[in-house]
Structures are given as structure tokens and as C-alpha cells.
Design a protein around this motif. Structure first.
Motif, PDB file in Angstrom:
ATOM      1  N   ASN A  56       0.828  -1.202   0.000  1.00 56.18           N
ATOM      2  CA  ASN A  56       0.000   0.000   0.000  1.00 56.18           C
ATOM      3  C   ASN A  56       0.869   1.261   0.000  1.00 56.18           C
ATOM      4  OD1 ASN A  56      -2.545   1.488   0.281  1.00 56.18           O
ATOM      5  ND2 ASN A  56      -1.831   1.940   2.335  1.00 56.18           N
ATOM      6  N   VAL A  57       1.957   1.233   0.754  1.00 55.53           N
ATOM      7  CA  VAL A  57       2.888   2.367   0.779  1.00 55.53           C
ATOM      8  C   VAL A  57       3.486   2.581  -0.613  1.00 55.53           C
ATOM      9  CG1 VAL A  57       5.088   3.205   1.694  1.00 55.53           C
ATOM     10  CG2 VAL A  57       3.429   2.125   3.219  1.00 55.53           C
ATOM     11  N   GLN A  58       3.894   1.474  -1.256  1.00 53.93           N
ATOM     12  CA  GLN A  58       4.454   1.569  -2.597  1.00 53.93           C
ATOM     13  C   GLN A  58       3.416   2.080  -3.601  1.00 53.93           C
ATOM     14  OE1 GLN A  58       5.989  -2.618  -2.666  1.00 53.93           O
ATOM     15  NE2 GLN A  58       7.830  -1.666  -3.483  1.00 53.93           N
ATOM     16  N   TYR A  59       2.180   1.618  -3.434  1.00 53.46           N
ATOM     17  CA  TYR A  59       1.101   2.052  -4.326  1.00 53.46           C
ATOM     18  C   TYR A  59       0.866   3.554  -4.202  1.00 53.46           C
ATOM     19  CZ  TYR A  59      -3.644   2.504  -6.198  1.00 53.46           C
ATOM     20  OH  TYR A  59      -4.759   2.904  -6.902  1.00 53.46           O
ATOM     21  N   GLN A  60       0.847   4.046  -2.968  1.00 55.76           N
ATOM     22  CA  GLN A  60       0.664   5.477  -2.740  1.00 55.76           C
ATOM     23  C   GLN A  60       1.818   6.272  -3.348  1.00 55.76           C
ATOM     24  OE1 GLN A  60      -2.084   6.815  -1.595  1.00 55.76           O
ATOM     25  NE2 GLN A  60      -2.970   4.784  -1.226  1.00 55.76           N
ATOM     26  N   ALA A  61       3.021   5.702  -3.309  1.00 55.27           N
ATOM     27  CA  ALA A  61       4.181   6.365  -3.909  1.00 55.27           C
ATOM     28  C   ALA A  61       4.016   6.471  -5.426  1.00 55.27           C
ATOM     29  CB  ALA A  61       5.458   5.604  -3.565  1.00 55.27           C
ATOM     30  N   VAL A  62       3.483   5.398  -6.041  1.00 45.23           N
ATOM     31  CA  VAL A  62       3.229   5.419  -7.486  1.00 45.23           C
ATOM     32  C   VAL A  62       2.228   6.521  -7.820  1.00 45.23           C
ATOM     33  CG1 VAL A  62       2.215   4.148  -9.424  1.00 45.23           C
ATOM     34  CG2 VAL A  62       3.804   3.002  -7.879  1.00 45.23           C
ATOM     35  N   LEU A  63       1.156   6.600  -7.045  1.00 48.54           N
ATOM     36  CA  LEU A  63       0.143   7.629  -7.281  1.00 48.54           C
ATOM     37  C   LEU A  63       0.746   9.027  -7.162  1.00 48.54           C
ATOM     38  CD1 LEU A  63      -3.004   6.213  -5.419  1.00 48.54           C
ATOM     39  CD2 LEU A  63      -2.359   5.983  -7.826  1.00 48.54           C
ATOM     40  N   LYS A  64       1.655   9.197  -6.210  1.00 49.28           N
ATOM     41  CA  LYS A  64       2.308  10.499  -6.035  1.00 49.28           C
ATOM     42  C   LYS A  64       3.161  10.837  -7.254  1.00 49.28           C
ATOM     43  CE  LYS A  64       3.587  14.143  -3.598  1.00 49.28           C
ATOM     44  NZ  LYS A  64       4.568  14.728  -4.530  1.00 49.28           N
ATOM     45  N   HIS A  65       3.894   9.858  -7.782  1.00 48.42           N
ATOM     46  CA  HIS A  65       4.700  10.083  -8.982  1.00 48.42           C
ATOM     47  C   HIS A  65       3.807  10.455 -10.171  1.00 48.42           C
ATOM     48  CE1 HIS A  65       8.401   9.019  -7.111  1.00 48.42           C
ATOM     49  NE2 HIS A  65       8.120   7.740  -6.965  1.00 48.42           N
ATOM     50  N   LEU A  66       2.662   9.787 -10.273  1.00 45.55           N
ATOM     51  CA  LEU A  66       1.737  10.089 -11.356  1.00 45.55           C
ATOM     52  C   LEU A  66       1.168  11.492 -11.217  1.00 45.55           C
ATOM     53  CD1 LEU A  66      -0.165   6.680 -11.673  1.00 45.55           C
ATOM     54  CD2 LEU A  66       1.576   7.606 -13.211  1.00 45.55           C
ATOM     55  N   GLN A  67       0.882  11.865  -9.990  1.00 40.93           N
ATOM     56  CA  GLN A  67       0.380  13.209  -9.721  1.00 40.93           C
ATOM     57  C   GLN A  67       1.419  14.262 -10.126  1.00 40.93           C
ATOM     58  OE1 GLN A  67      -0.741  13.832  -5.643  1.00 40.93           O
ATOM     59  NE2 GLN A  67      -1.564  15.865  -6.003  1.00 40.93           N
ATOM     60  N   ASP A  68       2.684  13.906  -9.931  1.00 39.93           N
ATOM     61  CA  ASP A  68       3.778  14.815 -10.289  1.00 39.93           C
ATOM     62  C   ASP A  68       4.176  14.686 -11.760  1.00 39.93           C
ATOM     63  OD1 ASP A  68       3.805  15.595  -7.645  1.00 39.93           O
ATOM     64  OD2 ASP A  68       5.448  14.251  -7.074  1.00 39.93           O
ATOM     65  N   LYS A  69       3.444  13.858 -12.518  1.00 39.35           N
ATOM     66  CA  LYS A  69       3.719  13.631 -13.946  1.00 39.35           C
ATOM     67  C   LYS A  69       5.079  12.969 -14.177  1.00 39.35           C
ATOM     68  CE  LYS A  69      -0.051  15.942 -14.836  1.00 39.35           C
ATOM     69  NZ  LYS A  69      -1.295  15.239 -15.248  1.00 39.35           N
ATOM     70  N   ASP A  70       5.568  12.271 -13.186  1.00 37.45           N
ATOM     71  CA  ASP A  70       6.841  11.565 -13.311  1.00 37.45           C
ATOM     72  C   ASP A  70       6.558  10.102 -13.683  1.00 37.45           C
ATOM     73  OD1 ASP A  70       9.372  10.500 -13.145  1.00 37.45           O
ATOM     74  OD2 ASP A  70       9.890  11.466 -11.248  1.00 37.45           O
ATOM     75  N   LEU A  71       6.326   9.887 -14.953  1.00 37.39           N
ATOM     76  CA  LEU A  71       5.926   8.553 -15.427  1.00 37.39           C
ATOM     77  C   LEU A  71       7.054   7.528 -15.289  1.00 37.39           C
ATOM     78  CD1 LEU A  71       3.867   9.399 -18.648  1.00 37.39           C
ATOM     79  CD2 LEU A  71       3.102   9.220 -16.263  1.00 37.39           C
ATOM     80  N   GLU A  72       8.279   7.990 -15.411  1.00 36.45           N
ATOM     81  CA  GLU A  72       9.420   7.064 -15.312  1.00 36.45           C
ATOM     82  C   GLU A  72       9.513   6.467 -13.910  1.00 36.45           C
ATOM     83  OE1 GLU A  72      14.286   6.988 -15.959  1.00 36.45           O
ATOM     84  OE2 GLU A  72      13.095   8.715 -16.613  1.00 36.45           O
ATOM     85  N   GLN A  73       9.418   7.320 -12.881  1.00 34.76           N
ATOM     86  CA  GLN A  73       9.469   6.822 -11.511  1.00 34.76           C
ATOM     87  C   GLN A  73       8.231   5.994 -11.180  1.00 34.76           C
ATOM     88  OE1 GLN A  73      11.939   6.890  -9.239  1.00 34.76           O
ATOM     89  NE2 GLN A  73      13.197   7.777 -10.883  1.00 34.76           N
ATOM     90  N   ALA A  74       7.102   6.386 -11.737  1.00 42.36           N
ATOM     91  CA  ALA A  74       5.871   5.614 -11.513  1.00 42.36           C
ATOM     92  C   ALA A  74       6.014   4.211 -12.091  1.00 42.36           C
ATOM     93  CB  ALA A  74       4.682   6.328 -12.146  1.00 42.36           C
ATOM     94  N   ALA A  75       6.615   4.128 -13.278  1.00 40.96           N
ATOM     95  CA  ALA A  75       6.823   2.825 -13.914  1.00 40.96           C
ATOM     96  C   ALA A  75       7.742   1.950 -13.073  1.00 40.96           C
ATOM     97  CB  ALA A  75       7.403   3.002 -15.313  1.00 40.96           C
ATOM     98  N   LYS A  76       8.770   2.558 -12.468  1.00 43.34           N
ATOM     99  CA  LYS A  76       9.665   1.802 -11.593  1.00 43.34           C
ATOM    100  C   LYS A  76       8.910   1.296 -10.363  1.00 43.34           C
ATOM    101  CE  LYS A  76      13.956   4.167 -12.923  1.00 43.34           C
ATOM    102  NZ  LYS A  76      15.056   5.048 -12.468  1.00 43.34           N
TER     103      LYS A  76
END
Length: 212
Positions: A56-76
Motif C-alpha cells: 500500500n505504501v508503494q502504491y501510494q508512492a506510485v500515485l504520487k509520482h503520477l500526480q507529479d507527472k513523473d511517469l518514469e518513476q511511476a513505472a519503476k
């Protein structure tokens, strides 16, 4: 107390001792296994709970990257989730990533993300529908139809109708829309849109309701 009663009690005691001597080891082993099973179950629950919490923590981190438009980090982040045990979070994160990739005009990456999802069987139709809609949007009509396979649920039938409409096959599209409308609950929020598609394809809502 009568002698016979004493003898019976003595005999019974001896029988109990004899039975314990023969079966004591298996009883102790059984108790140990039972205790071990309980402990194992408690350990598994704790580990599973910890795994879900971490995911869940990792999932929230992905959502934060997406919110910041950082698709590369979200993909990681999606990749890291996919390598873990809580696949539902990985699936949800991948869907969110694919959506963001489409919005960014990266359709090929979105397709790769969707096709890389290893979803549970009950979740797989959702993935296939997303893939089909994306293929339809990019003009890959034959691939879109193949992505749906032989699915006969309302959403898949509607997408098949959309594909046929895009190809100019209005009669075939109308049949798919009518089938979709037939399988759709009368209270479903998307029913009005589907009724509109039936009429746009040259049919009527009454005909759709009566069709098989």
C-alpha cells in the motif's frame, strides 16, 4: 468398595497406561503439530498483513509520482510492486500508469503496461477491455476485436459494437449493442449511453429489449 470394583479400576488404569505408552508419542506429536499449525497461521497472517501494508505504501508512492507527472518513476514503482506478493496493488498501479501514459500521448507504452499485467482471472476481463479500447482509439480494429476474444459480457459486447461502428458496419454494430443492452441491468448507469448507441446504429430501444 468391592474387590471386583477395585480390580476393574486397576485393570482400567493399566489399560490407560498401556494405551498411553503405545500412543503417547503420536499424541504429543499431534499436539505439537496443532500448536505449530496455529503458530504458522499467525505468522502467515502477520507476514501477509505486513506485505499488504508495504504494498500500500508503494502504491501510494506510485500515485504520487503520477500526480507529479513523473511517469518514469511511476513505472519503476509498478515494477517493484509487480515483483512483490500483493498483486492487486500492482494491477491497480499499472492501470493508473497506463491511464497516465495515454493522457501523455504514449499509447505504445500504455499498451505495453496493460499487456504486462498478470491479473487474477476475475480481473482479466477489465484488462482486456482497456487494451481493446486503446487499440480501437488508435485505429487497430482487428487487434481490438481479438483482444476481447469471445467475451459476452455487456462491456465487451459494447466495445465490439464500437469497433464495428468505426469500421462502418452499422448493422453488425447494432446487433452487438442490442446484445449488450439485453445483458445489461435495467438500473445500470451506462444503460442510457448504450441505448443511444443502439439508436445511432439504426435500431430502437424497444427492438433491443425484445431481441435475443
Amino acid at each position: 468398595m468391592a474387590i471386583d470394583d477395585l480390580l476393574d479400576e486397576h485393570e482400567q488404569s493399566e489399560r490407560v497406561r498401556s494405551w498411553l505408552r503405545k500412543n503417547g508419542v503420536s499424541i504429543i506429536a499431534g499436539v505439537a503439530i496443532a500448536i505449530g499449525g496455529i503458530a504458522g497461521w499467525q505468522w502467515w497472517q502477520k507476514e501477509h498483513s505486513n506485505s499488504l501494508a508495504g504494498a500500500n505504501v508503494q502504491y501510494q508512492a506510485v500515485l504520487k509520482h503520477l500526480q507529479d507527472k513523473d511517469l518514469e518513476q511511476a513505472a519503476k514503482g509498478v515494477k517493484a510492486l509487480d515483483e512483490g506478493k500483493a498483486n492487486i496493488y500492482a494491477d491497480l498501479a499499472a492501470l493508473q500508469l497506463a491511464k497516465a501514459q495515454v493522457e501523455a500521448g504514449k499509447n505504445d507504452l500504455a499498451l505495453a503496461t496493460l499487456r504486462g499485467i498478470k491479473a487474477d482471472p476475475e480481473f482479466q476481463p477489465v484488462i482486456e477491455q482497456r487494451i481493446a479500447r486503446l487499440l480501437l482509439a488508435t485505429g487497430k480494429y482487428d487487434e481490438a476485436s481479438k483482444a476481447l476474444g469471445g467475451a459476452s459480457d455487456s462491456a465487451s459486447l459494447e466495445i465490439q459494437g464500437d469497433v464495428l461502428m468505426a469500421q462502418g458496419k452499422r448493422d453488425d454494430a447494432r446487433q452487438q449493442y442490442e446484445k449488450a443492452l439485453k445483458t445489461l441491468d435495467v438500473a445500470a448507469p451506462q444503460r442510457r449511453l448504450l441505448e443511444t448507441k443502439v439508436m445511432d446504429a439504426g435500431g430502437t430501444v424497444t427492438d433491443a429489449a425484445e431481441s435475443v
